[in-house]
Design an enzyme around this catalytic site. Structure first.
Site, PDB file in Angstrom:
ATOM      1  N   ASN A  18     -10.745   0.690   7.680  1.00 30.28           N
ATOM      2  CA  ASN A  18     -11.719  -0.088   6.917  1.00 30.28           C
ATOM      3  C   ASN A  18     -12.042  -1.359   7.718  1.00 30.28           C
ATOM      4  O   ASN A  18     -11.201  -2.242   7.819  1.00 30.28           O
ATOM      5  CB  ASN A  18     -11.093  -0.429   5.554  1.00 30.28           C
ATOM      6  CG  ASN A  18     -11.905  -1.433   4.759  1.00 30.28           C
ATOM      7  OD1 ASN A  18     -13.085  -1.673   5.046  1.00 30.28           O
ATOM      8  ND2 ASN A  18     -11.283  -2.029   3.752  1.00 30.28           N
ATOM      9  N   LYS A  20     -14.138  -3.666   7.040  1.00 23.60           N
ATOM     10  CA  LYS A  20     -14.539  -4.794   6.175  1.00 23.60           C
ATOM     11  C   LYS A  20     -15.807  -5.456   6.740  1.00 23.60           C
ATOM     12  O   LYS A  20     -16.645  -4.755   7.312  1.00 23.60           O
ATOM     13  CB  LYS A  20     -13.382  -5.777   6.015  1.00 23.60           C
ATOM     14  CG  LYS A  20     -12.083  -5.065   5.600  1.00 23.60           C
ATOM     15  CD  LYS A  20     -11.004  -5.984   5.147  1.00 23.60           C
ATOM     16  CE  LYS A  20      -9.771  -5.160   4.796  1.00 23.60           C
ATOM     17  NZ  LYS A  20      -8.704  -5.958   4.230  1.00 23.60           N
ATOM     18  N   HIS A 103     -11.476  -1.081  -3.725  1.00 27.02           N
ATOM     19  CA  HIS A 103     -10.661  -1.914  -2.831  1.00 27.02           C
ATOM     20  C   HIS A 103     -10.339  -3.226  -3.554  1.00 27.02           C
ATOM     21  O   HIS A 103     -11.174  -3.764  -4.280  1.00 27.02           O
ATOM     22  CB  HIS A 103     -11.413  -2.179  -1.521  1.00 27.02           C
ATOM     23  CG  HIS A 103     -10.525  -2.813  -0.501  1.00 27.02           C
ATOM     24  ND1 HIS A 103     -10.230  -4.147  -0.521  1.00 27.02           N
ATOM     25  CD2 HIS A 103      -9.821  -2.285   0.532  1.00 27.02           C
ATOM     26  CE1 HIS A 103      -9.386  -4.420   0.470  1.00 27.02           C
ATOM     27  NE2 HIS A 103      -9.125  -3.304   1.122  1.00 27.02           N
ATOM     28  N   GLU A 105     -10.321  -6.184  -2.641  1.00 31.18           N
ATOM     29  CA  GLU A 105     -11.266  -7.294  -2.412  1.00 31.18           C
ATOM     30  C   GLU A 105     -12.498  -7.135  -3.306  1.00 31.18           C
ATOM     31  O   GLU A 105     -13.062  -8.129  -3.772  1.00 31.18           O
ATOM     32  CB  GLU A 105     -11.648  -7.343  -0.920  1.00 31.18           C
ATOM     33  CG  GLU A 105     -10.483  -7.866  -0.078  1.00 31.18           C
ATOM     34  CD  GLU A 105     -10.392  -7.317   1.332  1.00 31.18           C
ATOM     35  OE1 GLU A 105     -11.392  -6.791   1.850  1.00 31.18           O
ATOM     36  OE2 GLU A 105      -9.293  -7.400   1.914  1.00 31.18           O
ATOM     37  N   GLU A 175      -2.488   0.245  -2.155  1.00 30.41           N
ATOM     38  CA  GLU A 175      -2.539  -0.968  -1.343  1.00 30.41           C
ATOM     39  C   GLU A 175      -2.026  -2.147  -2.172  1.00 30.41           C
ATOM     40  O   GLU A 175      -2.797  -2.743  -2.947  1.00 30.41           O
ATOM     41  CB  GLU A 175      -3.974  -1.243  -0.904  1.00 30.41           C
ATOM     42  CG  GLU A 175      -4.570  -0.146  -0.057  1.00 30.41           C
ATOM     43  CD  GLU A 175      -5.680  -0.686   0.839  1.00 30.41           C
ATOM     44  OE1 GLU A 175      -5.562  -0.553   2.056  1.00 30.41           O
ATOM     45  OE2 GLU A 175      -6.653  -1.260   0.321  1.00 30.41           O
ATOM     46  N   GLY A 181      -3.732  -7.860   4.632  1.00 26.39           N
ATOM     47  CA  GLY A 181      -4.150  -8.939   5.521  1.00 26.39           C
ATOM     48  C   GLY A 181      -3.159 -10.089   5.589  1.00 26.39           C
ATOM     49  O   GLY A 181      -3.473 -11.155   6.116  1.00 26.39           O
ATOM     50  N   SER A 221      -1.268  -4.268   5.856  1.00 22.29           N
ATOM     51  CA  SER A 221      -0.604  -4.691   7.098  1.00 22.29           C
ATOM     52  C   SER A 221       0.116  -3.545   7.799  1.00 22.29           C
ATOM     53  O   SER A 221       1.205  -3.719   8.355  1.00 22.29           O
ATOM     54  CB  SER A 221       0.359  -5.849   6.823  1.00 22.29           C
ATOM     55  OG  SER A 221      -0.365  -6.960   6.321  1.00 22.29           O
TER      56      SER A 221
HETATM   57  P1  PGA Z   1      -4.870  -4.772   6.332  1.00 17.10           P
HETATM   58  O1  PGA Z   1      -5.932  -4.282   5.262  1.00 17.10           O
HETATM   59  O2  PGA Z   1      -4.429  -3.554   7.109  1.00 17.10           O
HETATM   60  O3  PGA Z   1      -5.591  -5.778   7.184  1.00 17.10           O
HETATM   61  O4  PGA Z   1      -3.735  -5.363   5.568  1.00 17.10           O
HETATM   62  C1  PGA Z   1      -5.808  -3.049   4.602  1.00 17.10           C
HETATM   63  C2  PGA Z   1      -6.977  -2.845   3.687  1.00 17.10           C
HETATM   64  O5  PGA Z   1      -7.480  -3.822   3.120  1.00 17.10           O
HETATM   65  O6  PGA Z   1      -7.451  -1.710   3.498  1.00 17.10           O
END
Ligand code: PGA
Length: 258
Positions: A18, A20, A103, A105, A175, A181, A221
């Protein structure tokens, strides 16, 4: 009933990246080409999920490769006066296969509720897109030991209206919000425990065949250094990768962790 289902999305090893809101068009094209050139493991389904503006170009770059393309979101409505939205039908019409739904976010910054995500799932499926449905708890919810009930609620309110033949088309991504992140990763034990729980919740609602054939990815992460340990768990079928998907070496390193 379950016997009649065609398992279009049979449990498979999957690594999805992803991107983003990162990369300009040229950077995105270069990244997709680098990924295609470096991946050797055709045992793993690879999905890249660039920003909307790059999708058509990247579909051309990745044509005839083993890489599938997904979108990061789709509208909860069919069509019409929804300025700035992108519909599932539009995505399908340019050859998109997958769409991320829910997601964290989108849930946190764009107020996407379980009810809105339910509508998005229906529209995506109606337009033959395969949803990657994200679920996961926030830190406070884990600290107060509510993580299982939060995830169950997310699944129940957004997915459980689906019939067997639609549910099996989904990929689920667990997740934990506190791991996205942040550099904090769920331990392999925490990931396995939640993935086994998700599979059990699905089994209770949809039976063994569906539960055993749905792919459940871990996200948060995930890096080349921890992917192997995470993916070696029986209920972890792969990863949804954010930051590490922006670097071809890291992303391919994760794919090769299987
Ligand atoms: P990240 O994000 O690997 O940067 O933690 C994962 C995601 O948001 O799908």
């Amino acid at each position: 009933m379950a016997n009649n289902i065609k398992y279009k999305n049979m449990k498979q090893k999957i690594v999805a990246g992803n991107w983003k809101m990162n990369t300009n068009l040229q950077e995105g094209k270069d990244l997709s080409v680098d990924i295609i050139r470096s991946v050797k493991n055709d045992d793993v389904k690879v999905i890249i999920i660039p920003p909307f503006t790059h999708l058509s170009n990247i579909i051309n770059e990745t044509n005839n490769s083993f890489v599938s393309i997904g979108a990061q979101n789709c509208a909860a409505y069919e069509k019409g006066a929804y300025t700035g939205e992108v519909s599932a039908e539009m995505l399908k019409s340019i050859g998109i296969e997958y769409v991320l739904i829910g997601h964290s976010e989108r849930r946190a910054y764009f107020n996407e509720t379980n009810e809105i995500l339910k509508q998005k799932l229906d529209i995506a499926l109606k337009n033959q897109l395969l949803p990657i449905f994200c679920c996961g708890e926030m830190l406070e919810e884990r600290n107060s030991n509510n993580h299982f009930s939060v995830v169950k609620q997310q699944l129940k309110e957004s997915l459980f209206h689906l019939k067997n033949y639609d549910l099996i088309k989904l990929i689920i991504a667990y997740e934990p919000v506190w791991a996205i992140g942040t550099g904090l990763t769920a331990s392999p034990k925490q990931a396995e425990e939640m993935h086994a729980f998700i599979r059990k919740v699905i089994q209770e609602q949809y039976g063994n065949d569906i539960a055993n054939n749905i792919s459940i990815l871990y996200g948060g992460s995930c890096k080349p250094t921890n992917a192997k340990e995470l993916f070696s768990n029986p209920n972890v079928d792969g990863g949804l990768i954010g930051g590490a998907a922006l670097n071809a070496n890291d992303f391919v390193g994760i794919i090769n962790s299987f």
